[in-house]
Structures are given as structure tokens and as C-alpha cells.
Design a protein around this motif. Structure first.
Motif, PDB file in Angstrom:
ATOM      1  N   ALA A  78      87.037  12.982  49.227  1.00  0.00           N
ATOM      2  CA  ALA A  78      86.810  12.751  50.653  1.00  0.00           C
ATOM      3  C   ALA A  78      85.521  11.976  50.881  1.00  0.00           C
ATOM      4  N   ALA A  79      84.472  12.331  50.144  1.00  0.00           N
ATOM      5  CA  ALA A  79      83.198  11.632  50.289  1.00  0.00           C
ATOM      6  C   ALA A  79      83.325  10.164  49.892  1.00  0.00           C
ATOM      7  N   GLU A  80      84.144   9.895  48.900  1.00  0.00           N
ATOM      8  CA  GLU A  80      84.311   8.524  48.427  1.00  0.00           C
ATOM      9  C   GLU A  80      85.222   7.694  49.328  1.00  0.00           C
ATOM     10  N   HIS A  81      86.061   8.361  50.126  1.00  0.00           N
ATOM     11  CA  HIS A  81      87.057   7.651  50.928  1.00  0.00           C
ATOM     12  C   HIS A  81      86.811   7.752  52.428  1.00  0.00           C
ATOM     13  N   GLY A  82      85.612   8.132  52.808  1.00  0.00           N
ATOM     14  CA  GLY A  82      85.256   8.116  54.218  1.00  0.00           C
ATOM     15  C   GLY A  82      85.934   9.170  55.071  1.00  0.00           C
ATOM     16  N   VAL A  83      86.377  10.255  54.456  1.00  0.00           N
ATOM     17  CA  VAL A  83      86.947  11.371  55.217  1.00  0.00           C
ATOM     18  C   VAL A  83      85.823  12.359  55.503  1.00  0.00           C
ATOM     19  N   GLU A  84      85.526  12.576  56.759  1.00  0.00           N
ATOM     20  CA  GLU A  84      84.450  13.499  57.132  1.00  0.00           C
ATOM     21  C   GLU A  84      84.928  14.939  56.950  1.00  0.00           C
ATOM     22  N   VAL A  85      84.110  15.752  56.307  1.00  0.00           N
ATOM     23  CA  VAL A  85      84.462  17.147  56.041  1.00  0.00           C
ATOM     24  C   VAL A  85      83.437  18.061  56.691  1.00  0.00           C
ATOM     25  N   LEU A  86      83.929  19.039  57.447  1.00  0.00           N
ATOM     26  CA  LEU A  86      83.078  20.080  58.016  1.00  0.00           C
ATOM     27  C   LEU A  86      83.218  21.327  57.160  1.00  0.00           C
ATOM     28  N   LEU A  87      82.075  21.885  56.737  1.00  0.00           N
ATOM     29  CA  LEU A  87      82.061  23.088  55.906  1.00  0.00           C
ATOM     30  C   LEU A  87      81.483  24.250  56.701  1.00  0.00           C
ATOM     31  N   PRO A  88      81.980  25.478  56.473  1.00  0.00           N
ATOM     32  CA  PRO A  88      81.581  26.618  57.311  1.00  0.00           C
ATOM     33  C   PRO A  88      80.273  27.264  56.901  1.00  0.00           C
ATOM     34  N   VAL A  89      79.597  27.809  57.913  1.00  0.00           N
ATOM     35  CA  VAL A  89      78.416  28.648  57.734  1.00  0.00           C
ATOM     36  C   VAL A  89      78.675  29.957  58.472  1.00  0.00           C
ATOM     37  N   SER A  90      78.490  31.081  57.805  1.00  0.00           N
ATOM     38  CA  SER A  90      78.723  32.394  58.414  1.00  0.00           C
ATOM     39  C   SER A  90      77.484  32.842  59.180  1.00  0.00           C
ATOM     40  N   LEU A  91      77.660  33.177  60.442  1.00  0.00           N
ATOM     41  CA  LEU A  91      76.550  33.613  61.278  1.00  0.00           C
ATOM     42  C   LEU A  91      76.514  35.137  61.389  1.00  0.00           C
ATOM     43  N   ALA A  92      75.398  35.659  61.875  1.00  0.00           N
ATOM     44  CA  ALA A  92      75.198  37.113  61.921  1.00  0.00           C
ATOM     45  C   ALA A  92      76.194  37.818  62.819  1.00  0.00           C
ATOM     46  N   ASP A  93      76.692  37.127  63.847  1.00  0.00           N
ATOM     47  CA  ASP A  93      77.643  37.756  64.773  1.00  0.00           C
ATOM     48  C   ASP A  93      79.095  37.609  64.323  1.00  0.00           C
ATOM     49  N   ARG A  94      79.278  37.228  63.047  1.00  0.00           N
ATOM     50  CA  ARG A  94      80.597  37.045  62.445  1.00  0.00           C
ATOM     51  C   ARG A  94      81.387  35.923  63.113  1.00  0.00           C
ATOM     52  N   THR A  95      80.680  34.906  63.535  1.00  0.00           N
ATOM     53  CA  THR A  95      81.309  33.668  63.952  1.00  0.00           C
ATOM     54  C   THR A  95      80.904  32.577  62.963  1.00  0.00           C
ATOM     55  N   LEU A  96      81.543  31.423  63.087  1.00  0.00           N
ATOM     56  CA  LEU A  96      81.269  30.319  62.189  1.00  0.00           C
ATOM     57  C   LEU A  96      80.507  29.209  62.902  1.00  0.00           C
ATOM     58  N   ALA A  97      79.632  28.548  62.168  1.00  0.00           N
ATOM     59  CA  ALA A  97      79.121  27.240  62.536  1.00  0.00           C
ATOM     60  C   ALA A  97      79.640  26.275  61.473  1.00  0.00           C
ATOM     61  N   TRP A  98      79.479  24.981  61.729  1.00  0.00           N
ATOM     62  CA  TRP A  98      79.976  23.970  60.790  1.00  0.00           C
ATOM     63  C   TRP A  98      78.870  22.975  60.472  1.00  0.00           C
ATOM     64  N   VAL A  99      78.870  22.495  59.247  1.00  0.00           N
ATOM     65  CA  VAL A  99      77.907  21.485  58.801  1.00  0.00           C
ATOM     66  C   VAL A  99      78.696  20.381  58.100  1.00  0.00           C
ATOM     67  N   ARG A 100      78.332  19.134  58.375  1.00  0.00           N
ATOM     68  CA  ARG A 100      78.988  18.016  57.705  1.00  0.00           C
ATOM     69  C   ARG A 100      78.644  18.028  56.220  1.00  0.00           C
ATOM     70  N   ALA A 101      79.648  17.886  55.380  1.00  0.00           N
ATOM     71  CA  ALA A 101      79.420  17.841  53.932  1.00  0.00           C
ATOM     72  C   ALA A 101      78.530  16.660  53.592  1.00  0.00           C
ATOM     73  N   GLY A 102      77.694  16.856  52.583  1.00  0.00           N
ATOM     74  CA  GLY A 102      76.851  15.783  52.103  1.00  0.00           C
ATOM     75  C   GLY A 102      75.465  15.740  52.698  1.00  0.00           C
ATOM     76  N   GLU A 103      75.151  16.711  53.562  1.00  0.00           N
ATOM     77  CA  GLU A 103      73.827  16.730  54.187  1.00  0.00           C
ATOM     78  C   GLU A 103      72.745  17.217  53.218  1.00  0.00           C
ATOM     79  N   GLY A 104      73.114  18.036  52.242  1.00  0.00           N
ATOM     80  CA  GLY A 104      72.150  18.565  51.289  1.00  0.00           C
ATOM     81  C   GLY A 104      72.836  19.476  50.297  1.00  0.00           C
ATOM     82  N   ALA A 105      72.103  19.900  49.277  1.00  0.00           N
ATOM     83  CA  ALA A 105      72.665  20.779  48.259  1.00  0.00           C
ATOM     84  C   ALA A 105      72.973  22.149  48.865  1.00  0.00           C
ATOM     85  N   PRO A 106      74.143  22.721  48.595  1.00  0.00           N
ATOM     86  CA  PRO A 106      74.490  24.032  49.138  1.00  0.00           C
ATOM     87  C   PRO A 106      73.544  25.121  48.646  1.00  0.00           C
ATOM     88  N   VAL A 107      73.424  26.178  49.444  1.00  0.00           N
ATOM     89  CA  VAL A 107      72.602  27.334  49.093  1.00  0.00           C
ATOM     90  C   VAL A 107      73.418  28.602  49.337  1.00  0.00           C
TER      91      VAL A 107
END
Length: 205
Positions: A78-107
Motif C-alpha cells: 500500500a505504501a508503494e502504491h499510494g494507498v492511504e492506510v489508517l491504523l488504529p490506536v486504542s484510547l482509555a475510553d475503549r474507543t479508537l483513534a486513527w493514525v496514517r501509516a508511515g508517520e513513524g515507527a510503531p510503539v
């Protein structure tokens, strides 16, 4: 039968879900490293085929744990072919936020699962995707998706004003005949496994 002995449907469904989760964990944990690598390559090929066939340019996906179906090959494609990917982040209230892939190394995130680093988008950002690729414990032939019990994806899907097609990502063994469904469970559009892609009939009525 007295009221105290009447089966509680909610309790029965919860027990059934626990049994399925335990069985899935057992067979996923027993999978060898070689089998995981083979499945990862096959899964990424299926995800690429689905995205290409749908023409999707923005999708959600996830960073896998050791036991989950691994989409890392797809993420690289996807990164090589221009497909934007949103990856999930788990929040304290058990909801999700999203971050665009490729912004930084995962933790490691809230549950020890790798999460992306970068500016966070709200849960509603998933509604702007062309296709939602989400992890699952199991999926049945009616499109009922079973998660791991914390409800992050249930809340996210239920809260979308407009819901793109949703595909659950599992191993072939995790496709089962039937699963208990609660009123809040959102059925998925289809399923992707290393063995193939399936689409469920739309519900009517």
C-alpha cells in the motif's frame, strides 16, 4: 421451572463467545513460525487483490500481534502504491483513534499491541475510507463478527454515519457456521483469509 433456573440468554451468549475465543487462541498459538510466515504472504496477496478490485485509495488496517493474521506485506504494498492506510490506536475510553501509516515507527500501545505514532484522527475518520479491513477472532456465514471482548471496533462501526464496506480478517479456521450475535454487533460485508475472499449476502428486513 423457577425464575432462578431460567437460562439467561445474555449469559449463554457470553459463555458461547468465551468458548470460541478460547478455541481460536489455542489454534493460533499452536501455529508454527513457518506456517505464520506462509499465511502472512498469502493473506497480503488476498488483501491486495481485494483493494485492487474495489479501487480503494484509502483503507483501514491494523498492526498484527504474533498470533493474528499478519497484513504487513499488504501494508508495504500500500505504501508503494499510494494507498492511504489508517491504523488504529486504542484510547482509555475503549474507543479508537486513527493514525496514517508511515508517520513513524510503531510503539507498544494500551494493550501491548503495536500502534502507530503520529497525528491522531477521530474514530469517525474510518467513515472516510473506501474499505475497512479489521481484525477479528471469528466470523460466521451470516457475517457476524466476533472480536476479543473489549468492543473497540463495535463502537467505531456503530458510530459511523456512513459505513464503508467492512471486511473481517481471520484465518480460514476462524470461519464458523454460527456465532451468537448481540443487538450491538455490526455484521460485516465480507471476510478475508489467507485462503480467499468471501462476501456475505446483504441482510434484508
Amino acid at each position: 421451572m423457577s425464575a432462578s433456573l431460567t437460562p439467561d440468554p445474555l449469559t449463554a451468549r457470553a459463555a458461547a463467545k468465551r468458548r470460541v475465543r478460547a478455541a481460536v487462541r489455542a489454534h493460533r498459538t499452536a501455529r508454527s513460525a513457518a506456517a505464520r510466515a506462509s499465511a502472512a504472504a498469502a493473506l497480503s496477496a488476498q488483501l491486495i487483490a481485494l483493494v485492487e478490485a474495489s479501487g480503494a485509495r484509502r483503507v483501514t488496517c491494523y498492526l498484527a500481534t504474533q498470533e493474528e493474521p499478519d497484513p504487513s506485506g499488504f501494508l508495504a504494498w500500500a505504501a508503494e502504491h499510494g494507498v492511504e492506510v489508517l491504523l488504529p490506536v486504542s484510547l482509555a475510553d475503549r474507543t479508537l483513534a486513527w493514525v496514517r501509516a508511515g508517520e513513524g515507527a510503531p510503539v507498544p500501545g494500551r494493550h501491548g499491541i503495536l500502534e502507530p505514532v503520529g497525528p491522531r484522527l477521530p474514530a469517525s475518520a474510518a467513515g472516510s475510507a473506501d474499505l475497512l479491513l479489521i481484525p477479528a477472532c471469528a466470523v460466521d456465514r451470516a457475517g457476524t463478527r466476533l472480536g476479543w471482548g473489549l468492543g473497540y471496533y463495535d463502537r467505531c462501526l456503530a458510530g459511523l454515519a456512513q459505513r464503508p464496506p467492512v471486511y473481517a480478517v481471520v484465518f480460514a479456521e476462524d470461519r464458523v457456521a454460527g456465532l451468537p450475535r448481540d443487538p450491538h454487533d455490526v455484521p460485516v460485508t465480507g471476510v478475508v483469509t489467507p485462503a480467499g475472499i468471501g462476501r456475505f449476502p446483504a441482510e434484508t428486513g
